[in-house]
Motif scaffolding. Sequence first.
Motif, PDB file in Angstrom:
ATOM      1  N   TYR A  26       0.958  -1.181  -0.063  1.00  0.00           N
ATOM      2  CA  TYR A  26      -0.043  -0.032   0.038  1.00  0.00           C
ATOM      3  C   TYR A  26       0.934   1.157   0.021  1.00  0.00           C
ATOM      4  O   TYR A  26       1.730   1.730   1.013  1.00  0.00           O
ATOM      5  CB  TYR A  26      -0.869  -0.054   1.122  1.00  0.00           C
ATOM      6  CG  TYR A  26      -1.837  -1.088   1.279  1.00  0.00           C
ATOM      7  CD1 TYR A  26      -2.940  -1.179   0.640  1.00  0.00           C
ATOM      8  CD2 TYR A  26      -1.523  -2.334   1.900  1.00  0.00           C
ATOM      9  CE1 TYR A  26      -3.920  -2.426   0.627  1.00  0.00           C
ATOM     10  CE2 TYR A  26      -2.342  -3.398   1.873  1.00  0.00           C
ATOM     11  CZ  TYR A  26      -3.405  -3.238   1.197  1.00  0.00           C
ATOM     12  OH  TYR A  26      -4.349  -4.541   1.322  1.00  0.00           O
ATOM     13  N   SER A  27       0.620   2.133  -0.809  1.00  0.00           N
ATOM     14  CA  SER A  27       1.260   3.247  -0.913  1.00  0.00           C
ATOM     15  C   SER A  27       0.811   4.325  -0.156  1.00  0.00           C
ATOM     16  O   SER A  27      -0.341   4.145   0.359  1.00  0.00           O
ATOM     17  CB  SER A  27       1.537   3.983  -2.416  1.00  0.00           C
ATOM     18  OG  SER A  27       0.339   4.410  -2.732  1.00  0.00           O
ATOM     19  N   ALA A  28       1.579   5.110   0.560  1.00  0.00           N
ATOM     20  CA  ALA A  28       1.420   6.259   1.100  1.00  0.00           C
ATOM     21  C   ALA A  28       0.271   7.186   0.463  1.00  0.00           C
ATOM     22  O   ALA A  28      -0.790   7.365   1.081  1.00  0.00           O
ATOM     23  CB  ALA A  28       2.402   7.345   1.545  1.00  0.00           C
ATOM     24  N   GLY A  60      11.151   1.932  -3.402  1.00  0.00           N
ATOM     25  CA  GLY A  60      11.228   1.747  -4.815  1.00  0.00           C
ATOM     26  C   GLY A  60       9.787   2.277  -5.587  1.00  0.00           C
ATOM     27  O   GLY A  60       8.881   2.294  -4.797  1.00  0.00           O
ATOM     28  N   ARG A  61       9.860   2.035  -6.614  1.00  0.00           N
ATOM     29  CA  ARG A  61       8.640   2.185  -7.572  1.00  0.00           C
ATOM     30  C   ARG A  61       7.608   1.501  -7.213  1.00  0.00           C
ATOM     31  O   ARG A  61       6.495   2.096  -7.329  1.00  0.00           O
ATOM     32  CB  ARG A  61       9.212   2.369  -9.205  1.00  0.00           C
ATOM     33  CG  ARG A  61       8.085   2.757  -9.989  1.00  0.00           C
ATOM     34  CD  ARG A  61       8.662   2.976 -11.417  1.00  0.00           C
ATOM     35  NE  ARG A  61       7.451   2.880 -12.086  1.00  0.00           N
ATOM     36  CZ  ARG A  61       7.486   2.510 -13.620  1.00  0.00           C
ATOM     37  NH1 ARG A  61       8.506   2.047 -14.171  1.00  0.00           N
ATOM     38  NH2 ARG A  61       6.358   2.382 -14.258  1.00  0.00           N
ATOM     39  N   GLU A  62       7.654   0.119  -7.202  1.00  0.00           N
ATOM     40  CA  GLU A  62       6.955  -0.649  -6.859  1.00  0.00           C
ATOM     41  C   GLU A  62       6.572  -0.866  -5.382  1.00  0.00           C
ATOM     42  O   GLU A  62       6.083  -2.097  -4.904  1.00  0.00           O
ATOM     43  CB  GLU A  62       7.022  -2.065  -7.529  1.00  0.00           C
ATOM     44  CG  GLU A  62       7.013  -2.059  -9.235  1.00  0.00           C
ATOM     45  CD  GLU A  62       5.739  -1.524  -9.773  1.00  0.00           C
ATOM     46  OE1 GLU A  62       4.717  -1.783  -9.106  1.00  0.00           O
ATOM     47  OE2 GLU A  62       5.835  -0.712 -10.361  1.00  0.00           O
ATOM     48  N   GLY A  63       7.202  -0.152  -4.631  1.00  0.00           N
ATOM     49  CA  GLY A  63       7.316  -0.216  -3.130  1.00  0.00           C
ATOM     50  C   GLY A  63       6.020   0.055  -2.475  1.00  0.00           C
ATOM     51  O   GLY A  63       4.948   0.694  -3.059  1.00  0.00           O
ATOM     52  N   GLY A  64       5.981   0.127  -1.102  1.00  0.00           N
ATOM     53  CA  GLY A  64       4.871   0.440  -0.200  1.00  0.00           C
ATOM     54  C   GLY A  64       4.961  -0.178   1.011  1.00  0.00           C
ATOM     55  O   GLY A  64       6.169  -0.399   1.564  1.00  0.00           O
TER      56      GLY A  64
END
Length: 137
Positions: A26-28, A60-64
């Motif tokens: 889940y991204s911020a 990273g770009r696909e992080g969260g």
Amino acid sequence: MQLHNTTKYAIRILCYIADNGNEKLYSAKELSEILGIPYKFLTKIMIELVNAKFVNSIKGREGGYELIADPSKTSIKDILETFKDLEEDNTCILGIGHCDCNNKCALHDKWVEPRALIRKMYENTTLEDIKDKDFKL
């Protein structure tokens, strides 16, 4: 006994992630939009939740964020302690300041038992207890 916004938001964030599972990160931004929490405020809360080992942050770009705390073992009291909300539990219910046995307000003796019951509820309620419910977040 009023919880700070930080603590209320932290409980909502953790409940949302626990309720929706760890199938994804889940991204911020996503959490901010879904839960209606200001983005900058949410990111500060997430730092505290990462430091307290409730969630893991993947860069990273696909992080969260992902939940790493076990919902069945994470009590609401654990969250309150992280944000130091229980430390202010001795504030006077009438708003007169610090209230204790030596410096009582008019309602002090009447408030002792309800406060103890609320603390017990925080101790006995886990994320597991309140996830998967159709509650408003």
